[in-house]
Write an enzyme that holds these catalytic residues in place. Structure first.
Site, mmCIF file in Angstrom:
data_model
loop_
_atom_site.group_PDB
_atom_site.id
_atom_site.type_symbol
_atom_site.label_atom_id
_atom_site.label_comp_id
_atom_site.label_asym_id
_atom_site.label_seq_id
_atom_site.Cartn_x
_atom_site.Cartn_y
_atom_site.Cartn_z
ATOM 1 N N GLU A 142 1.489 -1.434 -0.116
ATOM 2 C CA GLU A 142 -0.123 -0.350 0.124
ATOM 3 C C GLU A 142 1.184 1.351 -0.103
ATOM 4 O OE1 GLU A 142 -3.355 -0.109 2.112
ATOM 5 O OE2 GLU A 142 -4.551 -1.697 1.630
ATOM 6 N N HIS A 162 -1.733 -1.450 10.773
ATOM 7 C CA HIS A 162 -1.348 -2.883 10.489
ATOM 8 C C HIS A 162 -0.238 -2.784 11.261
ATOM 9 C CE1 HIS A 162 -3.544 -4.995 6.999
ATOM 10 N NE2 HIS A 162 -3.857 -3.451 6.829
#
Length: 614
Positions: free
Chosen positions: A336, A600
């Site tokens: 990402e 995360h």
């Protein structure tokens, strides 16, 4: 053999770009360049190490486009697209506040009124800018699409001033550390849907954290970014957290990794249950390894490594939660990294630690008849030279993931030489389909990943190569505890690759912990700093409150899941079974240093390899 969605690749010699189809040397394996192979081919009859330059000259592309003309066209297209992109990004950021912003508004007497007034004034202005920017944006799009079609599949950044790791002699044992992390560096407006913002600033901070062990910056303080937070974290709030949480103190909480006086983490080496490491007498063979069917076949049940585990694992496992990134990481795999400016800031920081960085992976544009507004978001950093790399885009995607060019990035790493034999490693980085309901698409992508890893390894293999490791990292977007993910965790890939934190299909190791946070709570006080998050997640109540819980196939929270849960472990570091060298897992960490910077948690895996009998 060509696969769906392949992007042409090649490399350079002496500043000149050679296509992938450049003639190969007979007998040296498929896909090799005659110039590269001739330069590194060991002399016949040599039994001692052949002298070689270190690091060897790079053969990977170092610019996004093969010509300056295309680069100029792409720059003009971006200039035309920038005003509209900026207005849309700011508009989304204005209309979708983070929970940290809302908390700040609540703390101020007139905070909410001021926020509503600001949005009422700024939103129409941004809409007007967006409308006025549409005509040049359309022209920019017409230039951007053909430029992206000619863009290279990745770019190699070689930082000459950063010292590369010393070449490894496999006759001596050595440790290698891998780190994988989803850093959620979407454009700021899109990042708000994950309760994150200020993407470019986060990118600079994340880069400093991940470059742990690099030389100090001019101010002489490498970890200065953590100091000013004073318990609130980047964007932190004063949320109350768990009832009675402050009264708990540190009593009863699991101890974390040892730290030195200056706060730098020391990696906890695990004491092996069996002091004699297990070996594989025949390279790349293992009697317990089941042959995988071809991709596209029905998933096969997962089996545990069995009593004769090919890779020893510590038992009991020391605490895995760590508040610091290990200072000796050799390889980093990120997902990402979508925003271009954020990627530039990130790779600039990573270059201080990792001399070799692959960025700009999987460019957007028209791919297989679909518009990909974003690239793959993958980025790979290495302290060792990269011999070859390839990106393979997934031919199947759906919903919001169809806007990104997700796929698999795989690289061959040169680790050293041993008696004239190349010592190489293989490292893959991927990011699978995100929506929970798309298990079938993820299954197909896993099949492509398995097939492409085999294909790349076959292409790059040369007789005499000593393969030290084959590691696959990434955000797989499914876990080993949710009922809704049962289809994916039974895939044939897990017969060929081993997850050290997985005991069996649907059963985690007792010490395993989830890596996906409850994104609506990432700014609350108990998880607002790395150390606070480490202490909080060491407690069962902390994991249940701040980690995402098991889900059903529709994505809803599973009401029957046992509590307290360990959390969804979607970020994985997998190791191919049946290694050629003596291999031990000597470290596994879930890291909290990116507190408030991502939804995360990074995962670090440390291996001890060798010695080899050459």
């Amino acid at each position: 053999m060509a696969w769906p969605g392949d992007t042409p690749a090649g490399h350079s010699h002496g500043g000149r770009w050679w296509p992938q189809e450049f003639p190969t040397v007979a007998g040296m394996g498929r896909g090799g360049c005659a110039l590269c192979l001739q330069a590194s081919e060991p002399l016949q009859g040599d039994t001692e190490d052949t002298p070689m330059p270190w690091p060897p000259p790079s053969t990977l592309p170092d610019t996004p486009f093969p010509s300056r003309t295309l680069a100029a066209v792409a720059a003009a297209a971006e200039a035309l697209l920038t005003p509209g992109y900026w207005a849309l990004d700011r508009l989304l950021a204005l209309l979708v506040p983070t929970t940290a912003q809302r908390a700040r508004w609540r703390r101020r007497r007139a905070g909410r009124c001021l926020a509503v007034g600001a949005r009422a004034l700024l939103a129409p202005a941004l809409v007007l800018v967006l409308v006025l920017a549409l005509p040049p944006a359309l022209l920019g799009l017409l230039l951007w699409l053909p430029a992206q079609a000619k863009r290279r599949p990745f770019v190699h950044q070689h930082t000459a001033g950063t010292a590369a790791a010393e070449p490894w002699d496999p006759r001596r044992a050595r440790g290698f550390a891998f780190l994988t992390a989803n850093v959620c560096l979407l454009p700021s407006g899109l990042a708000r849907f994950s309760n994150l913002g200020d993407t470019r600033r986060r990118a600079a901070l994340i880069g400093r954290v991940l470059a742990a062990g690099a030389p100090a910056e001019p101010n002489g303080h490498r970890r200065g970014l953590l100091g000013p937070r004073r318990g609130r974290g980047y964007g932190g709030t004063a949320a109350r957290g768990h009832p009675g949480g402050d009264a708990r103190g540190d009593a009863g909480r699991a101890a974390g990794p040892a730290e030195t006086v200056d706060g730098t983490m020391e990696w906890v080496e695990m004491a092996m249950t069996n002091p004699t490491p297990m070996t594989n007498p025949t390279p790349m063979t293992n009697p317990t390894l089941t042959t995988n069917p071809s991709p596209g076949a029905p998933p096969c049940p997962t089996s545990s490594p069995g009593p004769e585990r090919p890779i020893p694992l510590a038992d009991p496992m020391p605490p895995v939660l760590s508040a610091r990134v290990p200072p000796d990481v050799d390889f980093v795999c990120l997902q990402e990294v979508f925003d271009g400016a954020a990627a530039a800031a990130l790779r600039r920081q990573l270059g201080r630690r990792f001399p070799h960085v692959l960025w700009g992976v999987g460019p957007g544009g028209l791919r297989r008849g679909r518009l990909r507004a974003l690239g793959s978001g993958l980025l790979l950093g290495s302290r060792f030279p990269l011999l070859a790399a390839r990106f393979r885009p997934f031919p199947d995607a759906a919903r919001e993931d169809a806007l990104a060019n997700k796929g698999l990035l795989v690289a061959q790493v040169l680790l050293g030489m041993g008696r004239g034999r190349r010592v190489v490693g293989y490292l893959g980085c991927t990011h699978l389909q995100a929506p929970a309901a798309d298990a079938t698409i993820r299954d197909q992508q896993l099949s492509w990943v398995l097939r492409w890893l085999r294909e790349f390894r076959d292409e790059q293999h040369r007789p005499g190569d000593l393969v030290a490791f084959d590691v696959l990292c990434g955000d797989l977007n499914f876990d080993n505890c949710s009922r809704g993910d049962s289809q994916n965790r039974r895939h044939a890939l897990f017969k060929e690759f081993w997850d050290p934190a997985c005991r069996d299909s649907g059963q985690e190791q007792p010490w395993a912990i989830g890596t996906l946070l409850n994104y609506l709570r990432i700014y609350e006080e108990p998880v607002s700093t790395p150390e606070e998050m480490r202490r909080t997640l060491s407690e069962p109540w902390g994991r249940e409150r701040f980690l995402a819980g098991p889900i059903l196939s529709c994505g809803a929270l599973d009401p029957t899941a046992p509590r307290p849960w360990q959390g969804r472990r979607v970020d994985r570091a997998l190791l191919r079974r049946g290694p050629a060298l003596t291999t031990e897992v000597t470290g596994y960490s879930v890291i909290t240093e990116l507190a408030t910077m991502s939804d995360h948690l990074p995962v670090a895996l440390r291996l001890r390899l060798g010695p080899a009998d050459l």
